[in-house]
Write a protein that holds these residues in place. Structure first.
Motif, PDB file in Angstrom:
ATOM      1  N   LYS A 283       1.160  -0.803  -0.273  1.00 26.90           N
ATOM      2  CA  LYS A 283      -0.176   0.127  -0.336  1.00 26.90           C
ATOM      3  C   LYS A 283       1.081   1.387  -0.005  1.00 26.90           C
ATOM      4  O   LYS A 283       1.753   1.131   0.301  1.00 26.90           O
ATOM      5  CB  LYS A 283      -0.745   0.049   1.041  1.00 26.90           C
ATOM      6  CG  LYS A 283      -0.349  -0.145   3.067  1.00 26.90           C
ATOM      7  CD  LYS A 283      -1.237   0.037   3.540  1.00 26.90           C
ATOM      8  CE  LYS A 283      -1.230  -0.715   4.619  1.00 26.90           C
ATOM      9  NZ  LYS A 283      -2.008   0.066   6.043  1.00 26.90           N
ATOM     10  N   ALA A 284       0.613   2.897  -0.566  1.00 26.80           N
ATOM     11  CA  ALA A 284       1.198   3.589  -0.683  1.00 26.80           C
ATOM     12  C   ALA A 284       0.650   5.053  -0.444  1.00 26.80           C
ATOM     13  O   ALA A 284      -0.530   5.195   0.194  1.00 26.80           O
ATOM     14  CB  ALA A 284       1.869   3.714  -1.839  1.00 26.80           C
ATOM     15  N   GLY A 285       1.424   6.139   0.776  1.00 26.16           N
ATOM     16  CA  GLY A 285       0.636   6.994   0.617  1.00 26.16           C
ATOM     17  C   GLY A 285       1.651   8.042   0.524  1.00 26.16           C
ATOM     18  O   GLY A 285       2.917   7.540   0.870  1.00 26.16           O
ATOM     19  N   PHE A 286       1.602   9.482   0.714  1.00 27.64           N
ATOM     20  CA  PHE A 286       2.597  10.318   1.348  1.00 27.64           C
ATOM     21  C   PHE A 286       2.559  10.550   2.924  1.00 27.64           C
ATOM     22  O   PHE A 286       1.366  10.165   3.220  1.00 27.64           O
ATOM     23  CB  PHE A 286       1.645  11.731   0.728  1.00 27.64           C
ATOM     24  CG  PHE A 286       1.713  12.566  -0.739  1.00 27.64           C
ATOM     25  CD1 PHE A 286       3.145  12.548  -1.120  1.00 27.64           C
ATOM     26  CD2 PHE A 286       1.163  12.299  -1.624  1.00 27.64           C
ATOM     27  CE1 PHE A 286       3.182  12.195  -2.465  1.00 27.64           C
ATOM     28  CE2 PHE A 286       0.610  12.484  -3.020  1.00 27.64           C
ATOM     29  CZ  PHE A 286       2.041  12.407  -3.099  1.00 27.64           C
ATOM     30  N   ALA A 287       3.771  10.352   3.114  1.00 28.59           N
ATOM     31  CA  ALA A 287       3.824  10.946   4.390  1.00 28.59           C
ATOM     32  C   ALA A 287       3.218  12.576   4.856  1.00 28.59           C
ATOM     33  O   ALA A 287       3.261  13.450   4.319  1.00 28.59           O
ATOM     34  CB  ALA A 287       5.283  10.640   4.828  1.00 28.59           C
ATOM     35  N   THR A 288       2.750  12.801   6.202  1.00 28.31           N
ATOM     36  CA  THR A 288       2.107  13.569   6.238  1.00 28.31           C
ATOM     37  C   THR A 288       2.385  14.601   7.409  1.00 28.31           C
ATOM     38  O   THR A 288       1.120  15.199   8.030  1.00 28.31           O
ATOM     39  CB  THR A 288       0.742  13.240   6.050  1.00 28.31           C
ATOM     40  OG1 THR A 288      -0.263  12.845   6.209  1.00 28.31           O
ATOM     41  CG2 THR A 288       0.073  13.088   4.284  1.00 28.31           C
ATOM     42  N   GLY A 289       3.087  13.476   8.047  1.00 31.74           N
ATOM     43  CA  GLY A 289       3.401  14.040  10.018  1.00 31.74           C
ATOM     44  C   GLY A 289       4.335  16.038   9.556  1.00 31.74           C
ATOM     45  O   GLY A 289       5.049  15.804   8.713  1.00 31.74           O
TER      46      GLY A 289
END
Length: 180
Positions: free
Chosen positions: A43-49
């Protein structure tokens, strides 16, 4: 009866020959470690911290956005190389921009079940006052894991605009390898 026996014997030789050709003993022992991760394994996503968000509000220096891959399969797998990234712009004039790779050397990353690795996209934001034809407004990113053909579609969550250099030889917006 003799022809049936000959046919069965010939079939056995063909099958045995195929098996020996498909997996030679030297290849079987040389193969160590997990096989590569496939898109379906991840699964994939943008790091948003807060510490991972790109500084899109400034225009004096490059900044980084981070995309992560998590192994969601039941096996350990590996990733090595560069993801493919195509940015799709929000403006009709933007079109699609396929990002180029940095000169950094990739390393092999081993992902156990549930483990995450990321890669950075170096970006050059521009000021709102920059002429429209010189800026790219990101909307979506098509992210393809290394050595795969299926991609993830990720919505750009950070706003801002990037200096449009989709035709440049050495653009200031580019990819880094997975794990670096």
């Amino acid at each position: 009866m003799k022809s049936k026996l000959t046919a069965v014997a010939l079939a056995a030789v063909v099958v045995a020959g195929t098996a020996a050709t498909a997996v030679p003993a030297s290849a079987a022992t040389a193969r160590t470690g997990p096989t590569r991760c496939h898109t379906a394994d991840l699964k994939a996503g943008f790091a948003t911290g807060e510490d991972a968000r790109p500084e899109m509000g400034q225009s004096k220096k490059q900044t980084q956005a981070y995309v992560w891959f998590t192994n969601r399969s039941k096996r350990t797998c590996s990733l090595s190389g560069f993801a493919g990234v195509d940015m799709i712009g929000a403006q009709k004039s933007d079109g699609t921009w396929s990002l180029v790779r940095s000169s950094k050397k990739p390393v092999k990353m081993i992902l156990e079940r549930g483990a995450t690795v990321d890669f950075s996209i170096t970006l050059l934001p521009v000021a709102r006052s920059t002429p429209q034809k010189e800026k790219f407004v990101p909307a979506k990113f098509l992210v393809t894991p290394p050595n795969e053909t299926q991609h993830f579609t990720l919505k750009w969550p950070f706003g801002g605009q990037i200096l449009k250099q989709d035709g440049a030889t050495h653009p200031a917006t580019y990819l880094n390898p997975v794990g670096l």
